[in-house]
Structure formats: C-alpha cells, structure tokens
Design an enzyme around this catalytic site. Structure first.
Site, PDB file in Angstrom:
ATOM      1  N   ASP A   1      41.863  43.209 139.744  1.00 62.13           N
ATOM      2  CA  ASP A   1      40.364  44.369 139.906  1.00 62.13           C
ATOM      3  C   ASP A   1      42.463  45.349 140.871  1.00 62.13           C
ATOM      4  OD1 ASP A   1      40.607  47.800 140.560  1.00 62.13           O
ATOM      5  OD2 ASP A   1      38.113  47.166 140.021  1.00 62.13           O
TER       6      ASP A   1
ATOM      7  N   ASP B   1      44.132  50.071 128.336  1.00 61.81           N
ATOM      8  CA  ASP B   1      43.348  50.230 127.393  1.00 61.81           C
ATOM      9  C   ASP B   1      42.969  51.923 127.034  1.00 61.81           C
ATOM     10  OD1 ASP B   1      40.646  50.200 126.254  1.00 61.81           O
ATOM     11  OD2 ASP B   1      39.957  48.311 126.968  1.00 61.81           O
TER      12      ASP B   1
END
Length: 248
Positions: A120, A142
């Site tokens: 992350d 994304d």
C-alpha cells in the site's frame, strides 16, 4: 502521546487486487531472490512500528529519488530508470504479479537503480521523510468508475496530502489517465493539496465525453513510454491525457 509511545496502526481499507494468475517458477524466483534486496527500507508496520523515517541518504546514496505509485507491469518505471541512471527510483505496487513482472525486467536488463515497495502506497508515505522525493508519477491508476467508489481513487486528499509532504518544493507530479471523470477529479482535488497545474483546462472540456475537446494536456512528455494500459485504451478508443503539476 508521549515520545515513548508507539503510534497506533490506522485502519486502512485496501481496495483492488493483490494476486492474479498463478505465478510461474521464474516469477516466484524473482520475488524470493530479488525482492528483499530491492526494498526501500523498513516500511511495514511489523518491521517499523514506530514509523521511523527511511534513511534515504544511505539507501539511495544521496541521489535524487523519483516515485512511481502503482507501476503496473513496470514498463515505464524500468524505462525511466534506464533513461536516468543518475536518479534512484521507488516503485510502489501492491499487485504481486506486477511486482514479479518488474523484477524480471530489472534482472534481465541489469537495472540497479530501482527499489520496490510491494504494498500500500499509504504505508510508504508514512515513512518517507518530508521533501525527500524529487518527482512523482501516477500513471493510468485504477479508475474506480462507479460514483460511490470515487473516494477510492488516489487523487483524494488522503493520498495527495502525504504525497505533497514527501515531495520537494517545486518538484513535478505527473498524472496520466484515459478516463475523463478521473481527469475531472484530478483537476478538482490536486490543487487543493498544494499543487499548481502546468496546463490549461480547455474551456469547452466535457468531463462526460469519452473523446473530450483537445488541449495542451494531450501531448505526452518527451521521455514518455507508452504502457500496455495506454495501448489498451487507444485500441478501445479512449483518449489519453497527461497532466503535469508542480508542488508548491
């Protein structure tokens, strides 16, 4: 909190995939043999519970460091590392198959100036010293197309504020996307975090139009390498946009 207290790990929802198709033998080898030596330092909460800043001077030999968030298959990151051998790079990507693909490229092409955080980006931002990054890239992130999922996009204050802190004043932040609504959110959110746009939004730009009016953001950067994500967008008739910001 006293100076002897350990920070409490925040609850962070993670959206997206971490694993895809089964890795082949070579990819598993890259992860096992190459990844440990490619890490930027202690990033995770288990190995760095006190969230001590990374020792960038030692790890990256005092060179400028550029960051790519979500490098996908690593084509652009490997290209930039070869183009700028005097720069050190950190690539951040939680999708293990993409990490394995990049590691394979780095090994085959003998690219030494790339560190990899396989997780992350928010965890990495925690431990990047203030003003330690000289340039950052967010390329075909994304899109999270549903309205209720727009808060998951990287171009929200949750991600942009730590990125702003980590970047040196005056440094570039590049964003490439083929999704008009991602352009809209980028244009709205990024300046709020302390970034100056180095492009003009065309007056007639329609964020709902898959082929919106052209502007100076239609031209890729001189050192740009078109990625497989961009090629897919072009095949499917979507128009890429290249947005450049300066960290104020």
């Amino acid at each position: 909190m006293s100076e002897n207290d350990t920070p409490e790990q925040p609850w962070r929802n993670f959206y997206g995939r971490r694993h895809g198709k089964t890795l082949n033998k070579a990819q598993k080898e890259y992860l096992r043999e190459d990844l440990p030596g490619r890490l930027p330092g202690p990033v995770g909460w288990e190995e760095n519970p006190d969230r001590e800043p990374l020792d960038m001077e030692t790890r990256f030999k005092g060179k400028p460091v550029w960051l790519e968030v979500g490098f996908g298959g690593g084509e652009h990151l490997a290209h930039m590392a070869q183009t700028y051998p005097e720069v050190e790079f950190i690539g951040c990507e939680p999708f293990v198959n993409g990490v394995a693909m990049l590691l394979g490229k780095l090994r085959r092409e003998k690219i030494a100036n790339v560190a990899v955080h396989p997780g992350d980006a928010r965890d990495l931002m925690d431990v990047l010293p203030e003003g330690s990054i000289s340039k950052a890239f967010l390329l075909y992130p994304d899109p999270w197309p549903k309205s209720k999922h727009h808060r998951r996009r990287f171009v929200t204050q949750e991600h942009l504020e730590p990125l702003h802190r980590a970047l040196k004043p005056g440094s570039e932040f590049r964003v490439a996307t083929d999704i008009p609504d991602y352009v809209r959110q980028t244009v709205e959110e990024v300046p709020q975090a302390g970034f100056e746009p180095l492009f003009e939004v065309p007056a007639a730009f329609d964020f709902d139009d898959p082929q919106p009016v052209s502007g100076d953001w239609d031209t890729p950067w001189e050192d740009w390498l078109s990625t497989r994500y961009e090629q897919k967008a072009l095949r499917e008739g979507r128009k890429p946009h290249y947005l450049t910001y300066r960290r104020i």
